[in-house]
Design an enzyme around this catalytic site. Sequence first.
Site, PDB file in Angstrom:
ATOM      1  N   TYR A 226       0.839  -1.205   0.000  1.00  0.00           N
ATOM      2  CA  TYR A 226       0.000   0.000   0.000  1.00  0.00           C
ATOM      3  C   TYR A 226       0.882   1.267   0.000  1.00  0.00           C
ATOM      4  O   TYR A 226       2.075   1.204   0.275  1.00  0.00           O
ATOM      5  CB  TYR A 226      -0.927  -0.029   1.234  1.00  0.00           C
ATOM      6  CG  TYR A 226      -2.097   0.910   1.101  1.00  0.00           C
ATOM      7  CD1 TYR A 226      -2.972   0.823   0.023  1.00  0.00           C
ATOM      8  CD2 TYR A 226      -2.314   1.918   2.045  1.00  0.00           C
ATOM      9  CE1 TYR A 226      -4.030   1.703  -0.109  1.00  0.00           C
ATOM     10  CE2 TYR A 226      -3.382   2.796   1.925  1.00  0.00           C
ATOM     11  CZ  TYR A 226      -4.233   2.682   0.839  1.00  0.00           C
ATOM     12  OH  TYR A 226      -5.278   3.562   0.704  1.00  0.00           O
TER      13      TYR A 226
ATOM     14  N   ARG B 258     -19.281  -7.942 -12.493  1.00  0.00           N
ATOM     15  CA  ARG B 258     -18.789  -9.189 -13.080  1.00  0.00           C
ATOM     16  C   ARG B 258     -19.852 -10.271 -13.205  1.00  0.00           C
ATOM     17  O   ARG B 258     -19.554 -11.365 -13.663  1.00  0.00           O
ATOM     18  CB  ARG B 258     -17.611  -9.710 -12.249  1.00  0.00           C
ATOM     19  CG  ARG B 258     -16.414  -8.787 -12.351  1.00  0.00           C
ATOM     20  CD  ARG B 258     -15.144  -9.502 -12.018  1.00  0.00           C
ATOM     21  NE  ARG B 258     -14.970  -9.756 -10.598  1.00  0.00           N
ATOM     22  CZ  ARG B 258     -13.933 -10.396 -10.098  1.00  0.00           C
ATOM     23  NH1 ARG B 258     -12.985 -10.839 -10.896  1.00  0.00           N
ATOM     24  NH2 ARG B 258     -13.830 -10.568  -8.795  1.00  0.00           N
TER      25      ARG B 258
HETATM   26  N1  LIG Z   1      -7.928   5.867  -3.502  1.00  0.00           N
HETATM   27  C1  LIG Z   1      -8.652   5.877  -2.399  1.00  0.00           C
HETATM   28  O1  LIG Z   1      -8.596   6.808  -1.594  1.00  0.00           O
HETATM   29  C2  LIG Z   1      -9.564   4.731  -2.117  1.00  0.00           C
HETATM   30  C3  LIG Z   1     -10.458   4.789  -1.052  1.00  0.00           C
HETATM   31  C4  LIG Z   1     -11.341   3.724  -0.867  1.00  0.00           C
HETATM   32  C5  LIG Z   1     -11.279   2.625  -1.703  1.00  0.00           C
HETATM   33  N2  LIG Z   1     -10.361   2.607  -2.684  1.00  0.00           N
HETATM   34  C6  LIG Z   1     -10.267   1.478  -3.624  1.00  0.00           C
HETATM   35  O2  LIG Z   1     -11.551   1.299  -4.184  1.00  0.00           O
HETATM   36  C7  LIG Z   1     -11.709  -0.058  -4.541  1.00  0.00           C
HETATM   37  C8  LIG Z   1     -12.999  -0.565  -3.961  1.00  0.00           C
HETATM   38  O3  LIG Z   1     -12.882  -0.596  -2.535  1.00  0.00           O
HETATM   39  P1  LIG Z   1     -14.138  -1.074  -1.685  1.00  0.00           P
HETATM   40  O4  LIG Z   1     -13.753  -1.132  -0.254  1.00  0.00           O
HETATM   41  O5  LIG Z   1     -15.294  -0.254  -2.092  1.00  0.00           O
HETATM   42  O6  LIG Z   1     -14.292  -2.553  -2.272  1.00  0.00           O
HETATM   43  P2  LIG Z   1     -15.165  -3.767  -1.745  1.00  0.00           P
HETATM   44  O7  LIG Z   1     -16.451  -3.269  -1.220  1.00  0.00           O
HETATM   45  O8  LIG Z   1     -14.326  -4.607  -0.862  1.00  0.00           O
HETATM   46  O9  LIG Z   1     -15.446  -4.544  -3.119  1.00  0.00           O
HETATM   47  C9  LIG Z   1     -14.389  -5.031  -3.922  1.00  0.00           C
HETATM   48  C10 LIG Z   1     -14.772  -4.814  -5.370  1.00  0.00           C
HETATM   49  O10 LIG Z   1     -13.684  -5.182  -6.213  1.00  0.00           O
HETATM   50  C11 LIG Z   1     -14.152  -6.102  -7.214  1.00  0.00           C
HETATM   51  N3  LIG Z   1     -13.045  -6.991  -7.561  1.00  0.00           N
HETATM   52  C12 LIG Z   1     -12.275  -7.701  -6.733  1.00  0.00           C
HETATM   53  N4  LIG Z   1     -11.333  -8.369  -7.424  1.00  0.00           N
HETATM   54  C13 LIG Z   1     -11.542  -8.085  -8.731  1.00  0.00           C
HETATM   55  C14 LIG Z   1     -10.911  -8.467  -9.931  1.00  0.00           C
HETATM   56  N5  LIG Z   1      -9.869  -9.290  -9.929  1.00  0.00           N
HETATM   57  N6  LIG Z   1     -11.394  -7.994 -11.091  1.00  0.00           N
HETATM   58  C15 LIG Z   1     -12.457  -7.166 -11.111  1.00  0.00           C
HETATM   59  N7  LIG Z   1     -13.101  -6.747  -9.983  1.00  0.00           N
HETATM   60  C16 LIG Z   1     -12.635  -7.210  -8.816  1.00  0.00           C
HETATM   61  C17 LIG Z   1     -15.287  -6.835  -6.530  1.00  0.00           C
HETATM   62  O11 LIG Z   1     -16.113  -7.433  -7.487  1.00  0.00           O
HETATM   63  P3  LIG Z   1     -16.674  -8.937  -7.285  1.00  0.00           P
HETATM   64  O12 LIG Z   1     -17.804  -8.848  -6.295  1.00  0.00           O
HETATM   65  O13 LIG Z   1     -17.096  -9.322  -8.644  1.00  0.00           O
HETATM   66  O14 LIG Z   1     -15.509  -9.762  -6.762  1.00  0.00           O
HETATM   67  C18 LIG Z   1     -15.956  -5.671  -5.805  1.00  0.00           C
HETATM   68  O15 LIG Z   1     -16.733  -4.922  -6.709  1.00  0.00           O
HETATM   69  C19 LIG Z   1     -10.463  -0.779  -4.046  1.00  0.00           C
HETATM   70  O16 LIG Z   1      -9.550  -0.869  -5.116  1.00  0.00           O
HETATM   71  C20 LIG Z   1      -9.927   0.152  -2.996  1.00  0.00           C
HETATM   72  O17 LIG Z   1      -8.548   0.013  -2.778  1.00  0.00           O
HETATM   73  C21 LIG Z   1      -9.511   3.622  -2.916  1.00  0.00           C
END
Ligand SMILES: NC(=O)c1ccc[n+]([C@@H]2O[C@H](COP(=O)([O-])OP(=O)(O)OC[C@H]3O[C@@H](n4cnc5c(N)ncnc54)[C@H](OP(=O)(O)O)[C@@H]3O)[C@@H](O)[C@H]2O)c1
Length: 325
Positions: free
Chosen positions: A53, A174
């Site tokens: 990270y 997906r």
């Molecule tokens: N930059 C920032 O400040 C920030 C802040 C918050 C979150 N984020 C990022 O935002 C994203 C979502 O976070 P979250 O907590 O909302 O996620 P989450 O609720 O844990 O859900 C994970 C998501 O990722 C998808 N996913 C997982 N593996 C995948 C793959 N190999 N190919 C395609 N889709 C995949 C899942 O789809 P399925 O259900 O189909 O597995 C689901 O839609 C993450 O990348 C996280 O690091 C970034």
Amino acid sequence: MQQKLIYRSFGKPLEVLELESAPIPEPQENEALIKLEYANINPSDMGMIGGSYGKLAELPATAGREGVGTILSIKGDTNGLSAGDRVRYPESAGTWQSHCTAPTADLFKIPSSIDPEQAAALFINPPTALMLLKSFVDLKEGDWIIQNAGNSSVGTWVIQLAAAMGYKTINLVRRESLFGPLEELGADVVLVDEDDYPKKLKELTGGASPKLALNSIGGNSVSRMIKCLGESGVCVTFGGMVGDPVRFPTRFLIFNDVQLRGFWMDKWTRTHSKEDLANLYQELFEWIEKHNIHTPIQEVFELKDFSKAIKAFSKPRMGKILFKS
Ligand SMILES: NC(=O)c1ccc[n+]([C@@H]2O[C@H](COP(=O)([O-])OP(=O)(O)OC[C@H]3O[C@@H](n4cnc5c(N)ncnc54)[C@H](OP(=O)(O)O)[C@@H]3O)[C@@H](O)[C@H]2O)c1
């Protein structure tokens, strides 16, 4: 006794996490003792434990970044807080632990009207969704947004906030079983994230092109969204779930002047005042209260069942996996 999930080296969570017991800590001067109610599991936890990270903890570390707890006692300056108040569980202590102490000056009180499971998932993904909608494009009512990982926590907040703000969303997922649940949250269009959807998109939007694309996947998924953007559209990358480079189709850069941006909530927090952050949380509380916006929760596990929780987190799902104390 206090229970906590610690890691002594970076690695796969199931290989490096250990459940440790210790006496419940005593608050020092001007500190509160806090008992965990619920903690969230986020993709960034996996990145922190894995050592990949953008910021890392000093080892050994207690895992977990987001959660909510109740104050059990305070020693010295209360900073306006009292025993029984619900507060954000401090990220600096690690949230995957049953009890922790923290300076009262660092604690953020949560209104009693907010459900504790919801509060545990309120401090990373909802503010990210709000900032993604507010910071990059001057959106007007009726404008279209496209996003991948529509069923993620950020994705479901984008859907609900956008619907409340009058914007329309195209959501890529997906599997078809997610269409209904996302439409119930207010999604206008839900599609499977595969090669042929860009060709048929305009039929579904009445000829409009999205002005904003939100990417948390990478690889071909983002490339497809960029093909859908209108002239001078903006694609913001804030996550990389597949770890592939963001693929950019060159002709869209030249002929459509599409812009690529990035966003990291941690940087926003680091570069803004405590008051700015409190105002952002206050705005989220208002969205929740006025529009019933929420984070879908799939399952809740005790800390001792962390292996089951991590396995459930790694499977396709529609909602967050939480720990409870
Ligand atoms: N930059 C920032 O400040 C920030 C802040 C918050 C979150 N984020 C990022 O935002 C994203 C979502 O976070 P979250 O907590 O909302 O996620 P989450 O609720 O844990 O859900 C994970 C998501 O990722 C998808 N996913 C997982 N593996 C995948 C793959 N190999 N190919 C395609 N889709 C995949 C899942 O789809 P399925 O259900 O189909 O597995 C689901 O839609 C993450 O990348 C996280 O690091 C970034």
